[in-house]
Structure formats: structure tokens, C-alpha cells
Design an enzyme around this catalytic site. Structure first.
Site, PDB file in Angstrom:
ATOM      1  N   HIS A  14      36.517  49.458  44.873  1.00 15.39           N
ATOM      2  CA  HIS A  14      35.944  50.805  44.797  1.00 15.39           C
ATOM      3  C   HIS A  14      35.487  51.244  46.181  1.00 15.39           C
ATOM      4  O   HIS A  14      35.504  50.480  47.135  1.00 15.39           O
ATOM      5  CB  HIS A  14      34.816  50.887  43.767  1.00 15.39           C
ATOM      6  CG  HIS A  14      33.555  50.160  44.129  1.00 15.39           C
ATOM      7  ND1 HIS A  14      32.312  50.576  43.705  1.00 15.39           N
ATOM      8  CD2 HIS A  14      33.334  49.049  44.840  1.00 15.39           C
ATOM      9  CE1 HIS A  14      31.391  49.749  44.148  1.00 15.39           C
ATOM     10  NE2 HIS A  14      31.977  48.803  44.834  1.00 15.39           N
ATOM     11  N   CYS A  33      30.507  50.142  52.457  1.00 15.18           N
ATOM     12  CA  CYS A  33      30.995  50.509  51.122  1.00 15.18           C
ATOM     13  C   CYS A  33      31.729  51.851  51.126  1.00 15.18           C
ATOM     14  O   CYS A  33      32.398  52.187  50.157  1.00 15.18           O
ATOM     15  CB  CYS A  33      29.845  50.529  50.122  1.00 15.18           C
ATOM     16  SG  CYS A  33      29.095  48.910  49.881  1.00 15.18           S
ATOM     17  N   HIS A  39      36.886  48.505  49.012  1.00 12.52           N
ATOM     18  CA  HIS A  39      36.445  47.112  49.095  1.00 12.52           C
ATOM     19  C   HIS A  39      36.319  46.602  47.668  1.00 12.52           C
ATOM     20  O   HIS A  39      36.290  47.389  46.729  1.00 12.52           O
ATOM     21  CB  HIS A  39      35.113  46.982  49.852  1.00 12.52           C
ATOM     22  CG  HIS A  39      33.954  47.585  49.135  1.00 12.52           C
ATOM     23  ND1 HIS A  39      33.722  48.952  49.083  1.00 12.52           N
ATOM     24  CD2 HIS A  39      32.965  47.016  48.397  1.00 12.52           C
ATOM     25  CE1 HIS A  39      32.637  49.192  48.364  1.00 12.52           C
ATOM     26  NE2 HIS A  39      32.154  48.030  47.926  1.00 12.52           N
ATOM     27  N   HIS A  41      35.010  43.543  44.535  1.00 12.16           N
ATOM     28  CA  HIS A  41      34.006  42.607  44.021  1.00 12.16           C
ATOM     29  C   HIS A  41      34.589  41.846  42.833  1.00 12.16           C
ATOM     30  O   HIS A  41      35.468  42.343  42.136  1.00 12.16           O
ATOM     31  CB  HIS A  41      32.764  43.350  43.525  1.00 12.16           C
ATOM     32  CG  HIS A  41      32.075  44.151  44.558  1.00 12.16           C
ATOM     33  ND1 HIS A  41      31.277  43.604  45.526  1.00 12.16           N
ATOM     34  CD2 HIS A  41      32.072  45.492  44.780  1.00 12.16           C
ATOM     35  CE1 HIS A  41      30.791  44.576  46.297  1.00 12.16           C
ATOM     36  NE2 HIS A  41      31.266  45.723  45.866  1.00 12.16           N
ATOM     37  N   ASP A  79      39.695  45.621  35.175  1.00  7.83           N
ATOM     38  CA  ASP A  79      40.150  44.435  35.880  1.00  7.83           C
ATOM     39  C   ASP A  79      41.372  44.711  36.750  1.00  7.83           C
ATOM     40  O   ASP A  79      42.368  45.267  36.291  1.00  7.83           O
ATOM     41  CB  ASP A  79      40.475  43.332  34.869  1.00  7.83           C
ATOM     42  CG  ASP A  79      40.672  41.979  35.539  1.00  7.83           C
ATOM     43  OD1 ASP A  79      39.992  41.704  36.545  1.00  7.83           O
ATOM     44  OD2 ASP A  79      41.502  41.197  35.044  1.00  7.83           O
ATOM     45  N   HIS A  80      41.245  44.314  38.016  1.00  5.82           N
ATOM     46  CA  HIS A  80      42.295  44.485  39.021  1.00  5.82           C
ATOM     47  C   HIS A  80      42.712  45.950  39.175  1.00  5.82           C
ATOM     48  O   HIS A  80      43.883  46.259  39.332  1.00  5.82           O
ATOM     49  CB  HIS A  80      43.488  43.572  38.733  1.00  5.82           C
ATOM     50  CG  HIS A  80      43.181  42.152  39.039  1.00  5.82           C
ATOM     51  ND1 HIS A  80      42.485  41.337  38.171  1.00  5.82           N
ATOM     52  CD2 HIS A  80      43.429  41.409  40.145  1.00  5.82           C
ATOM     53  CE1 HIS A  80      42.340  40.146  38.717  1.00  5.82           C
ATOM     54  NE2 HIS A  80      42.885  40.160  39.919  1.00  5.82           N
ATOM     55  N   GLU A 126      27.236  42.700  40.615  1.00  8.83           N
ATOM     56  CA  GLU A 126      28.239  43.073  41.616  1.00  8.83           C
ATOM     57  C   GLU A 126      28.434  41.958  42.634  1.00  8.83           C
ATOM     58  O   GLU A 126      29.561  41.642  43.010  1.00  8.83           O
ATOM     59  CB  GLU A 126      27.796  44.364  42.317  1.00  8.83           C
ATOM     60  CG  GLU A 126      28.783  44.879  43.328  1.00  8.83           C
ATOM     61  CD  GLU A 126      28.290  46.139  44.001  1.00  8.83           C
ATOM     62  OE1 GLU A 126      28.900  47.194  43.765  1.00  8.83           O
ATOM     63  OE2 GLU A 126      27.307  46.067  44.758  1.00  8.83           O
TER      64      GLU A 126
END
Length: 137
Positions: A14, A33, A39, A41, A79-80, A126
């Protein structure tokens, strides 16, 4: 009243960036960020539900059902993915951890209620140092 929890994990990218601000203001508020290349997580989502124990099953809620709801309605969609670009329920929103937790609540709460229990809390981790908890308030 008893509380049970289910933890699910997802990896996602994100960017925290307000298009109404200058580059300088975005960098001052969001730092790394705000990187234009995004970037990522490895998130953990801990969902807590509460209710009474069913005397026939010994469960508040079947954890397999809870897992299927969380994965099918929320984490499989995250996810991903690039949270800013790929996730319909985050489109047009700042993809902060706080907003992800709020939007997940909106999706999970009615699904969990169908099982006769209450969604109590969503905790979204996070990083090992940063997490949020949302209680639907």
C-alpha cells in the site's frame, strides 16, 4: 459471555498518500510510506467474537466457520494485493491500518451476526511495533 479469537495472515502493499497535498506535505506526514512505488507488510488480523457457549457443541462459534468468513470475505481479497489499486472495499480510501480494520469490520460484522454471536474486536497488526484495535465504535 466468552470470547474466542481467530488469527489470519495476509501480505499486501500500500501507499499512504493524500493526492490533495503537495509532495512535501505527504513526505512530512507519511515519510517512507508515501513512496510512489508502494511498500508492503505481512499483516495479522485477529478477529474476536463473543457469545454464550452452545451446550450442544461446546462452542461459542465453530472456528472453521469463522475462518471461512474471514478468509472468504476479507483476507483472500487482501492477500498479495495492492490495497490502493486492487481491493474494491478500499477504493478511494486512505489505506491506513485503521481504515483497513474499519472496512473489515463493516464486512465481517453482519456475517458473524448470522451465527448468533457478536463481533467484539478486530486487531490488525501491521508490524511487530504497530497495530490497531477496532471495536466498531
Amino acid at each position: 459471555m466468552i470470547y474466542i479469537q481467530r488469527r489470519e495472515r495476509f501480505s499486501a502493499a500500500h501507499q499512504l498518500y493524500n493526492p490533495n497535498w503537495s509532495e512535501e506535505q505527504n513526505e512530512a506526514v507519511f515519510g517512507k510510506c508515501a513512496n510512489q512505488n508502494f511498500h508492503g507488510h505481512n499483516f495479522e488480523m485477529i478477529v474476536t467474537v463473543k457469545g454464550e457457549v452452545n451446550p450442544d457443541t461446546g462452542f461459542v462459534m465453530n472456528l472453521v466457520d469463522l475462518k471461512n468468513i474471514i478468509q472468504g470475505k476479507v483476507t483472500d481479497k487482501l492477500d498479495h494485493k495492492n490495497l490502493n489499486l486492487d481491493v474494491d472495499f478500499l477504493r478511494g480510501k486512505m489505506t491506513s491500518t485503521e481504515n483497513i480494520a474499519i472496512e473489515a469490520w463493516k464486512i465481517l460484522q453482519p456475517e458473524i451476526a448470522k451465527h448468533g454471536v457478536e463481533l467484539h474486536c478486530i486487531r490488525l497488526v501491521e508490524t511487530e511495533n504497530n497495530s490497531v484495535e477496532y471495536y466498531g465504535e
